[in-house]
Design a protein around this motif. Structure first.
Motif, mmCIF file in Angstrom:
data_model
loop_
_atom_site.group_PDB
_atom_site.id
_atom_site.type_symbol
_atom_site.label_atom_id
_atom_site.label_comp_id
_atom_site.label_asym_id
_atom_site.label_seq_id
_atom_site.Cartn_x
_atom_site.Cartn_y
_atom_site.Cartn_z
ATOM 1 N N PRO A 271 31.726 96.758 -65.519
ATOM 2 C CA PRO A 271 30.680 96.469 -64.538
ATOM 3 C C PRO A 271 30.725 95.008 -64.116
ATOM 4 C CG PRO A 271 29.750 96.733 -66.736
ATOM 5 C CD PRO A 271 31.184 97.125 -66.826
ATOM 6 N N PRO A 272 30.215 94.718 -62.933
ATOM 7 C CA PRO A 272 30.249 93.330 -62.459
ATOM 8 C C PRO A 272 29.319 92.441 -63.276
ATOM 9 C CG PRO A 272 28.920 94.693 -60.987
ATOM 10 C CD PRO A 272 29.570 95.630 -61.962
ATOM 11 N N ASP A 273 29.592 91.148 -63.248
ATOM 12 C CA ASP A 273 28.710 90.179 -63.909
ATOM 13 C C ASP A 273 27.546 89.870 -62.972
ATOM 14 O OD1 ASP A 273 30.311 89.937 -66.209
ATOM 15 O OD2 ASP A 273 31.623 88.503 -65.195
ATOM 16 N N ILE A 274 26.356 90.185 -63.417
ATOM 17 C CA ILE A 274 25.157 89.983 -62.607
ATOM 18 C C ILE A 274 24.178 89.148 -63.410
ATOM 19 C CG2 ILE A 274 23.228 91.092 -61.426
ATOM 20 C CD1 ILE A 274 25.039 93.545 -61.068
ATOM 21 N N ALA A 275 23.810 88.003 -62.886
ATOM 22 C CA ALA A 275 22.903 87.108 -63.604
ATOM 23 C C ALA A 275 21.595 87.816 -63.926
ATOM 24 C CB ALA A 275 22.642 85.862 -62.759
ATOM 25 N N GLY A 276 21.215 87.741 -65.188
ATOM 26 C CA GLY A 276 19.944 88.328 -65.603
ATOM 27 C C GLY A 276 20.042 89.767 -66.064
ATOM 28 N N LEU A 277 21.209 90.379 -65.904
ATOM 29 C CA LEU A 277 21.388 91.767 -66.329
ATOM 30 C C LEU A 277 22.552 91.867 -67.299
ATOM 31 C CD1 LEU A 277 21.029 94.152 -63.240
ATOM 32 C CD2 LEU A 277 19.432 93.860 -65.135
ATOM 33 N N GLU A 278 22.383 92.682 -68.327
ATOM 34 C CA GLU A 278 23.471 93.013 -69.232
ATOM 35 C C GLU A 278 23.831 94.474 -68.990
ATOM 36 O OE1 GLU A 278 21.185 92.282 -72.634
ATOM 37 O OE2 GLU A 278 21.563 90.116 -72.699
ATOM 38 N N LEU A 279 25.130 94.767 -68.872
ATOM 39 C CA LEU A 279 25.577 96.106 -68.482
ATOM 40 C C LEU A 279 26.696 96.596 -69.392
ATOM 41 C CD1 LEU A 279 25.778 95.282 -64.686
ATOM 42 C CD2 LEU A 279 24.250 97.023 -65.616
ATOM 43 N N ALA A 280 26.742 97.898 -69.595
ATOM 44 C CA ALA A 280 27.851 98.524 -70.317
ATOM 45 C C ALA A 280 28.019 99.944 -69.799
ATOM 46 C CB ALA A 280 27.594 98.539 -71.825
ATOM 47 N N VAL A 281 29.261 100.429 -69.820
ATOM 48 C CA VAL A 281 29.548 101.779 -69.330
ATOM 49 C C VAL A 281 30.482 102.484 -70.305
ATOM 50 C CG1 VAL A 281 29.225 101.222 -66.884
ATOM 51 C CG2 VAL A 281 31.485 100.912 -67.938
ATOM 52 N N ARG A 282 30.471 103.814 -70.252
ATOM 53 C CA ARG A 282 31.389 104.634 -71.023
ATOM 54 C C ARG A 282 31.758 105.863 -70.194
ATOM 55 N NH1 ARG A 282 30.828 100.754 -73.742
ATOM 56 N NH2 ARG A 282 30.674 100.555 -76.024
ATOM 57 N N TYR A 283 32.999 106.311 -70.371
ATOM 58 C CA TYR A 283 33.397 107.600 -69.801
ATOM 59 C C TYR A 283 34.411 108.244 -70.742
ATOM 60 C CZ TYR A 283 35.647 111.295 -67.313
ATOM 61 O OH TYR A 283 36.149 112.533 -67.012
ATOM 62 N N VAL A 284 34.193 109.538 -71.058
ATOM 63 C CA VAL A 284 35.182 110.305 -71.824
ATOM 64 C C VAL A 284 35.323 111.675 -71.177
ATOM 65 C CG1 VAL A 284 34.842 109.133 -74.033
ATOM 66 C CG2 VAL A 284 33.398 111.071 -73.450
ATOM 67 N N PRO A 285 36.577 112.159 -70.989
ATOM 68 C CA PRO A 285 36.770 113.497 -70.429
ATOM 69 C C PRO A 285 36.446 114.566 -71.448
ATOM 70 C CG PRO A 285 38.882 112.532 -71.006
ATOM 71 C CD PRO A 285 37.847 111.469 -71.250
ATOM 72 N N GLY A 286 36.076 115.743 -70.981
ATOM 73 C CA GLY A 286 35.723 116.832 -71.868
ATOM 74 C C GLY A 286 36.932 117.413 -72.577
ATOM 75 N N ALA A 287 36.792 117.663 -73.860
ATOM 76 C CA ALA A 287 37.901 118.226 -74.636
ATOM 77 C C ALA A 287 38.159 119.678 -74.265
ATOM 78 C CB ALA A 287 37.598 118.112 -76.128
#
Length: 403
Positions: A185-201
């Motif tokens: 995710p982009p760096d945005i002042a004042g916000l902390e961000l995290a993402v995840r993606y996993v395909p289905g088994a």
């Protein structure tokens, strides 16, 4: 006795070739090898495989031996029309001894003076995937033995082709999806961000996506969605929907308006597609977030010292339902430390438990911790450290405590 010996020898050679091909060759080489063998076994001048397109309405010339022009010209035959279309529609062998514009769709067959043809369906797991046919320039009547032999070839081609196409489809879909999802995710002042993606088994790559972007107005756009289905088509549709949402987000800061436009676009240009989505905009001051949902699970929310809870968001219909009902927004305050977790239903839905149980379990795992820690905790809790049966997308954000 000699004919019987020749037939047994032909079948033995076919078995040897197909066994080797199944274990070593890719799709193109496999089809080419078996088409050459089919021509030899049936003393034919040409052999062609036409595979069903993703819509199930047309056959596409995919591989040929003796009539490569059909592949080079991209010949397509509607199911139910002409010779190959009849084989597909009936799901049974068809032979003809008169080839002209009244019996075939492909002009190549006429130009090449094919006089007689035999075609059989390619079926795997009870589903038609294409048609295999041979042609002869010398008029002839194909015998029941010819039909049996060609069907044997088709029965060996079909599962091998399907398996390889599925493997390629899954790999291509995964590569496409990974290229469309932001690597971070982009760096945005004042916000902390995290993402995840996993395909289905179990189902492979689907149409789940997440997105975060800054808008000219100073707003921050956040989107998570899920296109119905899986595989390459779902990934392609996902890419188009994601791009369209970004385009509409540039025109209005109203999430409900963005999803209304997106819904109309899907109904108009993505027939048969359906998706859920949630789109939110965060104010430049970061103190509030306005969101609209299209049949998508509401986000989880937590503040410092509290456990997670499911936000009450006004429900709207999924995208692509062809029902023009007004879409609505929900506004939520976002205090310092306020944390939101957006997710797709693959995280909470399981056959062995109700959706309510899954949401309760998720709520218990959500805290106002750093988004990276939150994503790791949620994935471990909800998946029990096992592969996800369906694909999962997560997007966690927290307003910085010292903001």
């Amino acid at each position: 006795m000699s004919d019987r010996r020749d037939s047994r020898e032909q079948l033995r050679r076919l078995q040897q070739v197909t066994d080797a091909a199944l274990s070593k060759l890719g799709v193109e080489d496999l089809l080419q090898e078996l088409l050459v063998r089919a021509r030899e076994l049936l003393h034919a001048d040409s052999a062609t495989v036409m595979l069903l397109d993703p819509t199930g309405t047309e056959l596409i010339a995919t591989a040929a031996s003796g009539l490569e022009r059909e592949v080079n010209l991209g010949i397509r035959v509607p199911v139910g029309r002409g010779f190959a279309g009849a084989v597909a529609a009936r799901g049974q062998p068809v032979s003809i001894d008169h080839v002209d514009a009244t019996t075939v769709v492909s002009p190549v067959l006429i130009d090449e003076h094919i006089a007689s043809m035999l075609g059989v369906p390619m079926i795997t797991a009870g589903q038609l995937i294409g048609v295999l046919y041979v042609g002869a320039r010398t008029p002839r009547r194909f015998t029941p033995g010819d039909v049996e032999l060609l069907q044997l070839v088709a029965d060996r081609i079909a599962p091998a082709t399907q398996a390889r196409l599925h493997s390629l489809d899954r790999a291509t879909a995964y590569a496409l999806q990974r290229s469309l999802l932001p690597t971070r995710p982009p760096d945005i002042a004042g916000l902390e961000l995290a993402v995840r993606y996993v395909p289905g088994a179990q189902v492979g790559v689907g149409g789940d996506w997440y997105d975060v972007f800054e808008l000219p107005s100073g707003m921050i756009g956040v989107a998570v969605g899920d296109v119905a289905g899986n595989g390459l088509r779902a990934a392609v549709v996902m890419g188009r929907i994601r791009s369209a949402l970004r385009a509409y987000a540039l025109e209005t800061d109203d999430p409900a308006d963005v999803l209304t436009r997106l819904d109309y676009k899907i109904q108009r240009f993505e027939p048969g597609a359906m998706a859920t989505a949630i789109y939110a905009v965060i104010a430049p001051s970061l103190d509030k977030i306005t969101m609209s949902t299209a049949g998508h699970p509401p986000p989880m929310f937590a503040t410092r010292g509290t456990s997670g809870r499911l936000l009450t968001v006004r429900a709207n219909l999924p995208l692509g339902t062809h029902m023009s009902l007004p879409r609505t927004n929900t506004e939520v305050a976002l205090p310092p430390g306020g944390t939101l977790l957006f997710y797709t239903d693959g995280l909470v839905e399981r056959r062995a438990r109700s959706i309510g149980e899954g949401l309760d379990r998720l709520a218990a795992a959500v805290t106002a911790s750093h988004p990276d820690v939150l994503c790791a905790t949620v994935m471990s809790t909800m998946l029990d450290d096992r592969p996800a049966p369906d694909d999962v997308a997560l997007l966690a954000l927290r307003r910085s405590v010292n903001d």
